[in-house]
Motif scaffolding. Structure first.
Motif, PDB file in Angstrom:
ATOM      1  N   MET A   1      46.806  18.244  64.004  1.00 57.04           N
ATOM      2  CA  MET A   1      47.215  19.226  63.171  1.00 57.04           C
ATOM      3  C   MET A   1      48.624  19.494  64.036  1.00 57.04           C
ATOM      4  O   MET A   1      48.424  18.932  65.119  1.00 57.04           O
ATOM      5  CB  MET A   1      46.278  20.639  64.510  1.00 57.04           C
ATOM      6  N   PRO A   2      50.323  19.787  64.292  1.00 58.05           N
ATOM      7  CA  PRO A   2      51.281  19.586  64.337  1.00 58.05           C
ATOM      8  C   PRO A   2      50.892  20.238  65.750  1.00 58.05           C
ATOM      9  O   PRO A   2      50.898  21.152  65.924  1.00 58.05           O
ATOM     10  CB  PRO A   2      52.307  19.426  63.687  1.00 58.05           C
ATOM     11  N   ARG A   3      51.552  19.515  66.843  1.00 56.77           N
ATOM     12  CA  ARG A   3      52.398  20.006  68.260  1.00 56.77           C
ATOM     13  C   ARG A   3      53.131  20.840  68.060  1.00 56.77           C
ATOM     14  O   ARG A   3      54.182  19.792  67.944  1.00 56.77           O
ATOM     15  CB  ARG A   3      51.198  19.005  69.218  1.00 56.77           C
ATOM     16  N   PHE A   4      53.939  21.174  69.344  1.00 62.23           N
ATOM     17  CA  PHE A   4      55.511  22.017  69.411  1.00 62.23           C
ATOM     18  C   PHE A   4      55.330  22.015  70.916  1.00 62.23           C
ATOM     19  O   PHE A   4      54.275  22.313  71.512  1.00 62.23           O
ATOM     20  CB  PHE A   4      55.355  22.840  68.634  1.00 62.23           C
ATOM     21  N   MET A   5      56.602  22.108  71.494  1.00 61.00           N
ATOM     22  CA  MET A   5      57.447  22.584  72.281  1.00 61.00           C
ATOM     23  C   MET A   5      57.956  23.508  72.194  1.00 61.00           C
ATOM     24  O   MET A   5      58.987  23.331  71.633  1.00 61.00           O
ATOM     25  CB  MET A   5      57.017  21.192  73.414  1.00 61.00           C
ATOM     26  N   GLY A   6      57.707  24.334  72.712  1.00 63.14           N
ATOM     27  CA  GLY A   6      58.677  25.875  72.993  1.00 63.14           C
ATOM     28  C   GLY A   6      59.532  25.482  74.205  1.00 63.14           C
ATOM     29  O   GLY A   6      58.645  25.580  75.321  1.00 63.14           O
ATOM     30  N   ILE A 115      56.456  17.806  69.526  1.00 58.77           N
ATOM     31  CA  ILE A 115      56.321  16.863  69.966  1.00 58.77           C
ATOM     32  C   ILE A 115      55.738  14.842  69.311  1.00 58.77           C
ATOM     33  O   ILE A 115      54.893  15.452  67.618  1.00 58.77           O
ATOM     34  CB  ILE A 115      54.834  16.853  70.579  1.00 58.77           C
ATOM     35  N   SER A 116      56.756  14.296  68.877  1.00 53.50           N
ATOM     36  CA  SER A 116      56.182  13.132  68.214  1.00 53.50           C
ATOM     37  C   SER A 116      54.819  12.526  68.745  1.00 53.50           C
ATOM     38  O   SER A 116      55.229  12.492  69.891  1.00 53.50           O
ATOM     39  CB  SER A 116      56.931  12.654  68.678  1.00 53.50           C
ATOM     40  N   ASP A 117      53.939  12.481  67.797  1.00 54.62           N
ATOM     41  CA  ASP A 117      53.338  11.147  68.194  1.00 54.62           C
ATOM     42  C   ASP A 117      53.342   9.765  68.040  1.00 54.62           C
ATOM     43  O   ASP A 117      52.184   8.934  67.966  1.00 54.62           O
ATOM     44  CB  ASP A 117      51.942  11.316  67.554  1.00 54.62           C
ATOM     45  N   GLY A 118      54.251   9.499  67.820  1.00 52.57           N
ATOM     46  CA  GLY A 118      55.026   8.226  67.698  1.00 52.57           C
ATOM     47  C   GLY A 118      56.362   7.974  66.907  1.00 52.57           C
ATOM     48  O   GLY A 118      56.803   9.065  66.128  1.00 52.57           O
ATOM     49  N   PRO A 119      56.479   6.562  65.940  1.00 51.92           N
ATOM     50  CA  PRO A 119      57.891   6.635  65.673  1.00 51.92           C
ATOM     51  C   PRO A 119      57.574   7.754  64.642  1.00 51.92           C
ATOM     52  O   PRO A 119      58.981   7.462  63.765  1.00 51.92           O
ATOM     53  CB  PRO A 119      57.287   5.143  64.784  1.00 51.92           C
TER      54      PRO A 119
END
Length: 124
Positions: A1-6, A115-119
């Motif tokens: 599931m995509p993660r985000f930063m607020g 949030i990036s999990d890699g390239p």
């Protein structure tokens, strides 16, 4: 599931948010925590104790706060998980609307970044 930063950005030294905003945020965060959307988050103290390390031309220097030139500072942050970008954006708008409703005299910028999990590129 995509993660985000607020992030919540605002001018520094605008005073404490009203109690009504704290209460609304408690409900908002509590609902999302129960659903597994809100992973972690919190408010930040002012820049008077902040420390930055600036890398410029291969040299590292330390710069301590406060920062008189700062127009806006990050006042809070959160880590969130959503099934889709669309749901994350819609919920971030709801978060911003809580601030508009309960603290209308302050300009707040509510930012959402995946949030990036890699390239790889962000989820669309």
């Amino acid at each position: 599931m995509p993660r985000f930063m607020g992030f919540v950005r605002m001018e520094e030294n605008v005073g404490m948010p009203p109690q009504a905003l704290f209460e609304a945020m408690d409900g908002y965060i509590g609902e999302r925590a129960a659903k597994g959307i809100f992973v972690d988050g919190g408010g930040l103290f002012g820049t008077e104790d902040a420390v930055n390390f600036v890398v410029r031309e291969g040299q590292v220097s330390r710069v301590d706060g406060p920062y008189a030139e700062a127009k806006e500072v990050v006042g809070g942050w959160s880590i969130l998980e959503y099934p889709s970008l669309e749901e994350a954006v819609a919920d971030q708008r709801e978060f911003a609307e809580l601030h508009a409703r309960h603290w209308p005299e302050v300009t707040v910028v509510a930012t959402l970044r995946q949030i990036s999990d890699g390239p790889d590129a962000p989820t669309k």
